[in-house]
Design a protein around this motif. Structure first.
Motif: not given
Length: 98
Positions: A65-88
């Motif tokens: 849940e803590q990970v999602l709390n950081h990931v979801l706002p970045a994915l939704a674009g709510i936080k300006p200038n925050v980028t998210i990248k996922v590496e496999h």
């Protein structure tokens, strides 16, 4: 000509199934990077659960849940200038040494 297309389509389909069978798509095969131009935090899953590595290199345990709390706002674009990248990654990596 239709037979050649059908044979090619069957070959590609078999190749796709083979690739899917050999890919590791579990949570521990991903690293999530969240950051700005000044810092990047990493999140990954090891044997004990989720781990956050801060921009300074400190490690903190995190719940899903803590990970999602950081990931979801970045994915939704709510936080300006925050980028998210996922590496496999399929193989065990240096992330597994905690």
């Amino acid at each position: 000509m239709h037979e050649n297309r059908r044979a090619l389509r069957n070959s590609l389909s078999s190749l796709a199934v083979t690739i899917q069978l050999h890919m590791n798509l579990t949570n521990d095969s991903y690293t999530i990077l969240i950051g700005t131009k000044n810092f990047t935090e990493r999140y990954y899953r090891d044997k004990a659960g989720w781990l956050k590595v801060s921009a300074r290199g400190r490690k903190f345990r995190a719940t899903a849940e803590q990970v999602l709390n950081h990931v979801l706002p970045a994915l939704a674009g709510i936080k300006p200038n925050v980028t998210i990248k996922v590496e496999h990654h399929d193989q065990l990596s240096a992330n597994d040494d905690s």
